[in-house]
Design a protein around this motif. Sequence first.
Motif, mmCIF file in Angstrom:
data_model
loop_
_atom_site.group_PDB
_atom_site.id
_atom_site.type_symbol
_atom_site.label_atom_id
_atom_site.label_comp_id
_atom_site.label_asym_id
_atom_site.label_seq_id
_atom_site.Cartn_x
_atom_site.Cartn_y
_atom_site.Cartn_z
ATOM 1 N N ASN A 1 0.823 -1.213 0.000
ATOM 2 C CA ASN A 1 0.000 0.000 0.000
ATOM 3 C C ASN A 1 0.859 1.266 0.000
ATOM 4 O OD1 ASN A 1 -2.357 -1.573 0.085
ATOM 5 N ND2 ASN A 1 -2.335 -1.602 2.331
ATOM 6 N N TRP B 1 -0.192 4.907 0.947
ATOM 7 C CA TRP B 1 -1.441 4.524 1.599
ATOM 8 C C TRP B 1 -2.485 4.014 0.594
ATOM 9 C CZ3 TRP B 1 1.168 9.123 2.716
ATOM 10 C CH2 TRP B 1 1.878 9.107 3.922
ATOM 11 N N GLY B 2 -1.986 3.259 -0.411
ATOM 12 C CA GLY B 2 -2.868 2.622 -1.372
ATOM 13 C C GLY B 2 -3.059 3.370 -2.668
ATOM 14 N N ASP C 1 -0.743 3.211 10.427
ATOM 15 C CA ASP C 1 -2.196 3.087 10.514
ATOM 16 C C ASP C 1 -2.819 4.405 10.058
ATOM 17 O OD1 ASP C 1 -4.765 2.359 11.075
ATOM 18 O OD2 ASP C 1 -4.551 2.406 13.260
ATOM 19 N N LYS D 1 -7.768 9.007 4.964
ATOM 20 C CA LYS D 1 -8.937 8.314 4.423
ATOM 21 C C LYS D 1 -9.823 9.258 3.605
ATOM 22 C CE LYS D 1 -9.076 4.896 8.178
ATOM 23 N NZ LYS D 1 -8.651 3.751 7.357
ATOM 24 N N THR E 1 -6.947 7.093 -0.709
ATOM 25 C CA THR E 1 -7.513 5.768 -0.453
ATOM 26 C C THR E 1 -7.482 5.428 1.033
ATOM 27 O OG1 THR E 1 -6.769 5.068 -2.649
ATOM 28 C CG2 THR E 1 -7.359 3.337 -1.089
ATOM 29 N N LYS F 1 -5.394 3.449 2.919
ATOM 30 C CA LYS F 1 -5.087 2.106 3.407
ATOM 31 C C LYS F 1 -3.868 2.146 4.327
ATOM 32 C CE LYS F 1 -6.859 -0.422 -0.623
ATOM 33 N NZ LYS F 1 -6.503 -1.395 -1.694
ATOM 34 N N ASP F 2 -3.756 1.177 5.216
ATOM 35 C CA ASP F 2 -2.586 1.086 6.092
ATOM 36 C C ASP F 2 -1.354 0.721 5.268
ATOM 37 O OD1 ASP F 2 -4.343 1.605 8.070
ATOM 38 O OD2 ASP F 2 -4.183 -0.337 9.075
ATOM 39 N N TYR F 3 -0.230 1.336 5.613
ATOM 40 C CA TYR F 3 1.024 1.110 4.894
ATOM 41 C C TYR F 3 1.921 0.180 5.708
ATOM 42 C CZ TYR F 3 5.729 2.165 3.101
ATOM 43 O OH TYR F 3 7.002 2.079 2.605
#
Length: 455
Positions: free
Chosen positions: A76, A79-80, A430, A436, A440, A442-444
């Motif tokens: 990710n 972060w995605g 996190d 968010k 996207t 997402k957790d990295y």
Amino acid sequence: MKNSVILLLVIVLGISASAQQTPDFKKMRYDDVFYLEPDSTRNTYNKIKYIPLGQDSAYYASVGGDIRYQYIVTKNNKWGDESDTADGYLLSRYLFHTDIHLDRFRVFAQFQSSLANSLPDPSPVDENTADIHQVFADVNLLGKQKTKLTVRVGRQEMLYGSQRLIGVREGPNSRLAFDGAKVFLNKDNFKSDVFYTHPVANVPGAFNDKFNENAKLWGSYNVFNDVPFIQNVDLYYLGLWKRNSDFDGTEGRELRHSIGTRIWKNKGSWNYDFEAVFQFGKHAGTSLRAYTLSSNSSYTFQDVKLQPTLGLKTELISGDKHADDNRIQTFNPLYPRGAYFGLVALIGPSNLYDIHPSLDLALTKNLNFGIDYDMFWRWSINDGLYAPNMQLLYSGQGTNKSFIGTQLGSNIEYDPNPYLSFVLEGSWFDAGAFLKEAGTGKDYLYAAFTAQLKF
């Protein structure tokens, strides 16, 4: 990778067998001085560290180097919002230098090769095939032992303080250098540097890192040691000019002045590092005012098993309050160390505040374990989130969320001897409410194994 590790082991075993002295490798290799000891020509290794160039001991040469391999796996990226490399990638860096001393005259040259295998579309910081990283000449104007006034001209690394504003960029694959001139004075407990430089622009390919006409860095950095009660004090002024910079929608020419002070102590059980910086100037014709306050303190329980070190960092770094008020409060960290917060270079020190506790344990004489946890918020909800190089990651416009997220990191480091080190590390970021909403979110995840040899 296997052949590279075997090569490292063969080299380090040969060095360890022949070297008698314990080397003290510096962050900038031109500061190495261990090869000047009287017995430095008794064995093979020390013969390459001290090569006489005549009968006078002040005429000599030295060679050395640094080889580093890093295997990295991520999930990710951004972060995605960016694609991942499924099987990871390998970064390799080779640094070799020659240092020639002719009494009060000195020439230092260093070659750098940074390669990225299996990394799609690497940046020049990840991959720079081959180039002259440093080449400069020094002249000691005074020739005294206790007081030295030196003029340095050429391509050179610079590092000041804790590298909050000027560092060598050790974490990324390609280190940073500057083209310019510097005059520095060392006298007893006082050091003073005055410099005028251009940061080197890394360009993909071989031997084409060019003089950077789009940025200038100048200033004066002064260090006072053994100050009563507070131990050490740094006072400095730094000037920055950039032809073009972008702060969340405001783009144009930047002229920024930074005035700062640092109070620090790095010996004994209790260590601390407090720093304050105020910035002013102009950007795209608008007024510029920014600041940062930083605190980093730790305590080592030296008489306790594993000698635990508890640390706490916190920083307040200004961001732009309003996008349309003809004022900019976004702090520019200039040229800081790569991984500014923890192990991974995700977020740059601008428009945020954080709380960062840590714990380090000495498992054995050569084996150390560390864990840290960092919590991030945006300082201003009207400014964005920036990378360490001040590229805008996400705009702050259109969202009022301030919580960026938390980052948990851990590493274990094994140093079998002064020449070789192995590091296994991992991080989990996190994603918070801001990430968010802005992307996207997402957790990295990040994991890396590093093997490094210095000689």
